[in-house]
Write an enzyme that holds these catalytic residues in place. Sequence first.
Site, PDB file in Angstrom:
ATOM      1  N   CYS A 177       0.818  -1.225   0.000  1.00  0.00           N
ATOM      2  CA  CYS A 177       0.000   0.000   0.000  1.00  0.00           C
ATOM      3  C   CYS A 177       0.847   1.269   0.000  1.00  0.00           C
ATOM      4  O   CYS A 177       0.327   2.360  -0.267  1.00  0.00           O
ATOM      5  CB  CYS A 177      -0.942   0.000   1.191  1.00  0.00           C
ATOM      6  SG  CYS A 177      -2.028  -1.452   1.251  1.00  0.00           S
TER       7      CYS A 177
ATOM      8  N   ASN B 255     -10.189  -0.370  -0.355  1.00  0.00           N
ATOM      9  CA  ASN B 255      -8.729  -0.304  -0.284  1.00  0.00           C
ATOM     10  C   ASN B 255      -8.151  -0.909  -1.559  1.00  0.00           C
ATOM     11  O   ASN B 255      -8.197  -2.125  -1.753  1.00  0.00           O
ATOM     12  CB  ASN B 255      -8.254  -1.079   0.952  1.00  0.00           C
ATOM     13  CG  ASN B 255      -6.749  -1.033   1.132  1.00  0.00           C
ATOM     14  OD1 ASN B 255      -6.004  -0.686   0.232  1.00  0.00           O
ATOM     15  ND2 ASN B 255      -6.295  -1.418   2.313  1.00  0.00           N
TER      16      ASN B 255
ATOM     17  N   HIS C 135      -3.482   7.087   2.088  1.00  0.00           N
ATOM     18  CA  HIS C 135      -3.884   5.771   1.610  1.00  0.00           C
ATOM     19  C   HIS C 135      -5.302   5.506   2.083  1.00  0.00           C
ATOM     20  O   HIS C 135      -5.638   5.733   3.256  1.00  0.00           O
ATOM     21  CB  HIS C 135      -2.926   4.709   2.150  1.00  0.00           C
ATOM     22  CG  HIS C 135      -3.388   3.305   1.953  1.00  0.00           C
ATOM     23  ND1 HIS C 135      -3.876   2.843   0.756  1.00  0.00           N
ATOM     24  CD2 HIS C 135      -3.449   2.247   2.822  1.00  0.00           C
ATOM     25  CE1 HIS C 135      -4.222   1.571   0.883  1.00  0.00           C
ATOM     26  NE2 HIS C 135      -3.971   1.189   2.126  1.00  0.00           N
TER      27      HIS C 135
END
Length: 325
Positions: free
Chosen positions: A111, A280, A250
């Site tokens: 990520c 996500n 993020h």
Amino acid sequence: MRVGILGTGSYVPEKVLTNDDLAKIVDTNDEWITTRTGIKERRIASENEATSDLAYEAAKRAIDDAGINKDEIDLIIVATMTPDHFTPSTAALVQDKLGIKAAAFDMSAACTGFVYAFTTGYSFIKSGIYKKVLVIGAETMSRVTDWSDRGTCILFGDGSGAVVLGEVQTGGFCASHLVADGSGACELIVPAGGSRKAVTVEALKNKETYLQMNGREIFKFAVKVFPESVDNVLSQQNITADDIDLFIPHQANIRIIESIAKRFKQPLDKFFVNLNKYGNTSGASIPIAIDEANRQNRLKKGNKIVITGFGGGLTYGSILFEWSK
């Protein structure tokens, strides 16, 4: 030389998977997911779409937004934890799809991948080795998601985002902070498929080719390292959170973002949020958000922006830059 973003682009698959759809697969419901994560829906790649396909679409849009000829791209970096293959690199496949001559390689930092790749692209240009770098974050997380695991399947989605980096007259890259802590590697991992453990019948039976995550530990990790990383890039420029026009974190969990806003005593509307639409998307989440902020005119010339990633590795990092367009 100042190095900044010349253009942005993003692409998400057409298929939408809502929380109500997930309720038909696992024991959950829309209220439960929304309350705990902020996610309402996510996009899922079709059977004939791979990470390179998503990356290619975002790349074309970023090049178009930059107003340059695609042949001006010297280097392609793809940040991904879900490559088409172990080899060749996804970046090489994107280079071929674009039909250009350029160096190309993948970067694996989960990520945080886009933050790492952005910093790398900046460094190549600053050193004079390349002039224009295409940095892409792209993921097909649905391919490594165990759809029977409620703890992970509600979180992830597919998508891609891209930026073209190059020399700018004003603003641009200001500061970067990158960290890895491999002691927490087991907290977010796909156990099988590498040289440590091959894909065997046993591994498939144990679902070790899917992402396994200790959600509680990752949450604790995020709320600890996020402010540390932001403080680092702010201190490099001797400014405070009050001086930042937009934070682009993020897109993992709305609770994490709310926690950071409270920590820095900033209004939540200074944090760009689109996880309600996409979930996500790992390394793709930040560049998708940058592109959407750009298209929504949330970014004005001279604005100071901080992007922050955290995830598998464990890795984390931030970049402070000034919008140049």
